[in-house]
Scaffold this motif. Structure first.
Motif, mmCIF file in Angstrom:
data_model
loop_
_atom_site.group_PDB
_atom_site.id
_atom_site.type_symbol
_atom_site.label_atom_id
_atom_site.label_comp_id
_atom_site.label_asym_id
_atom_site.label_seq_id
_atom_site.Cartn_x
_atom_site.Cartn_y
_atom_site.Cartn_z
ATOM 1 N N UNK A 1 0.840 -1.195 0.000
ATOM 2 C CA UNK A 1 0.000 0.000 0.000
ATOM 3 C C UNK A 1 0.871 1.239 0.000
ATOM 4 N N UNK A 2 0.403 2.270 -0.707
ATOM 5 C CA UNK A 2 0.994 3.601 -0.643
ATOM 6 C C UNK A 2 -0.141 4.529 -0.240
ATOM 7 N N UNK A 3 -0.065 5.059 0.981
ATOM 8 C CA UNK A 3 -1.140 5.858 1.571
ATOM 9 C C UNK A 3 -0.737 7.332 1.617
ATOM 10 N N UNK A 4 -1.389 8.149 0.799
ATOM 11 C CA UNK A 4 -1.087 9.578 0.737
ATOM 12 C C UNK A 4 -1.526 10.285 2.012
ATOM 13 N N UNK A 5 -2.653 9.912 2.556
ATOM 14 C CA UNK A 5 -3.186 10.588 3.747
ATOM 15 C C UNK A 5 -2.243 10.411 4.946
ATOM 16 N N UNK A 6 -1.802 9.176 5.195
ATOM 17 C CA UNK A 6 -0.903 8.908 6.315
ATOM 18 C C UNK A 6 0.573 9.039 5.952
ATOM 19 N N UNK A 7 0.848 9.253 4.658
ATOM 20 C CA UNK A 7 2.207 9.398 4.138
ATOM 21 C C UNK A 7 3.063 8.174 4.453
ATOM 22 N N UNK A 8 2.518 6.997 4.171
ATOM 23 C CA UNK A 8 3.228 5.758 4.454
ATOM 24 C C UNK A 8 3.262 4.836 3.236
ATOM 25 N N UNK A 9 4.273 3.977 3.246
ATOM 26 C CA UNK A 9 4.421 2.929 2.236
ATOM 27 C C UNK A 9 4.561 1.615 2.987
ATOM 28 N N UNK A 10 3.717 0.648 2.673
ATOM 29 C CA UNK A 10 3.802 -0.683 3.274
ATOM 30 C C UNK A 10 4.465 -1.617 2.268
ATOM 31 N N UNK A 11 5.535 -2.303 2.715
ATOM 32 C CA UNK A 11 6.302 -3.170 1.836
ATOM 33 C C UNK A 11 6.449 -4.556 2.442
ATOM 34 N N UNK A 12 6.551 -5.570 1.577
ATOM 35 C CA UNK A 12 6.863 -6.931 1.982
ATOM 36 C C UNK A 12 8.116 -7.343 1.222
ATOM 37 N N UNK A 13 9.070 -7.947 1.937
ATOM 38 C CA UNK A 13 10.335 -8.363 1.335
ATOM 39 C C UNK A 13 10.865 -9.560 2.110
ATOM 40 N N UNK A 14 11.795 -10.304 1.498
ATOM 41 C CA UNK A 14 12.341 -11.499 2.134
ATOM 42 C C UNK A 14 13.728 -11.295 2.710
ATOM 43 N N UNK A 15 14.427 -10.273 2.267
ATOM 44 C CA UNK A 15 15.827 -10.091 2.602
ATOM 45 C C UNK A 15 16.072 -8.635 2.986
ATOM 46 N N UNK A 16 16.787 -8.358 4.060
ATOM 47 C CA UNK A 16 17.054 -6.963 4.446
ATOM 48 C C UNK A 16 17.772 -6.170 3.351
ATOM 49 N N UNK A 17 18.532 -6.861 2.506
ATOM 50 C CA UNK A 17 19.194 -6.207 1.382
ATOM 51 C C UNK A 17 18.173 -5.553 0.449
ATOM 52 N N UNK A 18 17.039 -6.197 0.271
ATOM 53 C CA UNK A 18 15.986 -5.664 -0.599
ATOM 54 C C UNK A 18 15.430 -4.362 -0.013
ATOM 55 N N UNK A 19 15.242 -4.315 1.290
ATOM 56 C CA UNK A 19 14.773 -3.086 1.931
ATOM 57 C C UNK A 19 15.807 -1.978 1.776
ATOM 58 N N UNK A 20 17.083 -2.300 1.895
ATOM 59 C CA UNK A 20 18.131 -1.295 1.684
ATOM 60 C C UNK A 20 18.084 -0.742 0.268
ATOM 61 N N UNK A 21 17.834 -1.615 -0.718
ATOM 62 C CA UNK A 21 17.711 -1.158 -2.103
ATOM 63 C C UNK A 21 16.532 -0.201 -2.258
ATOM 64 N N UNK A 22 15.415 -0.507 -1.584
ATOM 65 C CA UNK A 22 14.236 0.355 -1.658
ATOM 66 C C UNK A 22 14.531 1.722 -1.036
ATOM 67 N N UNK A 23 15.203 1.721 0.113
ATOM 68 C CA UNK A 23 15.563 2.983 0.770
ATOM 69 C C UNK A 23 16.477 3.825 -0.114
ATOM 70 N N UNK A 24 17.464 3.172 -0.723
ATOM 71 C CA UNK A 24 18.381 3.896 -1.607
ATOM 72 C C UNK A 24 17.646 4.469 -2.810
ATOM 73 N N UNK A 25 16.725 3.700 -3.358
ATOM 74 C CA UNK A 25 15.962 4.167 -4.522
ATOM 75 C C UNK A 25 15.080 5.355 -4.156
ATOM 76 N N UNK A 26 14.434 5.301 -2.994
ATOM 77 C CA UNK A 26 13.617 6.430 -2.560
ATOM 78 C C UNK A 26 14.480 7.675 -2.364
ATOM 79 N N UNK A 27 15.636 7.511 -1.767
ATOM 80 C CA UNK A 27 16.547 8.641 -1.596
ATOM 81 C C UNK A 27 17.046 9.175 -2.918
ATOM 82 N N UNK A 28 17.296 8.285 -3.864
ATOM 83 C CA UNK A 28 17.779 8.689 -5.181
ATOM 84 C C UNK A 28 16.783 9.579 -5.917
ATOM 85 N N UNK A 29 15.497 9.319 -5.739
ATOM 86 C CA UNK A 29 14.477 10.122 -6.416
ATOM 87 C C UNK A 29 13.979 11.276 -5.548
#
Length: 73
Positions: free
Chosen positions: A33-61
């Motif tokens: 889910x991406x919730x504009x009202x609460x300003x949150x993104x809910x993610x599911x992943x299997x590996x902490x490396x994947x979450x790090x990639x998501x954080x880096x991508x969000x920072x990049x944009x």
């Protein structure tokens, strides 16, 4: 694992679309889910490396973020 990320710059449908488009490219990451009202993104992943990639991508944009909750399931 599931995490909820707070993104203060998540203020419009345009920013939601940008985030969705860029995070959708990351393998082994599912956007629940991406919730504009609460300003949150809910993610599911299997590996902490994947979450790090998501954080880096969000920072990049140009979105700063802050993890809110992590669930082990």
């Amino acid at each position: 694992m599931t995490t909820l990320i707070k993104v203060e710059q998540l203020i419009s449908e345009e920013s939601k679309n940008i985030i969705f488009r860029n995070l959708s490219r990351i393998l082994d990451l599912r956007i629940v889910d991406i919730d504009i009202i609460n300003k949150t993104i809910a993610l599911v992943y299997n590996n902490p490396y994947v979450l790090d990639k998501a954080k880096k991508e969000l920072g990049r944009v140009g979105y700063s973020l802050q993890p809110q909750h992590s669930y082990p399931w």
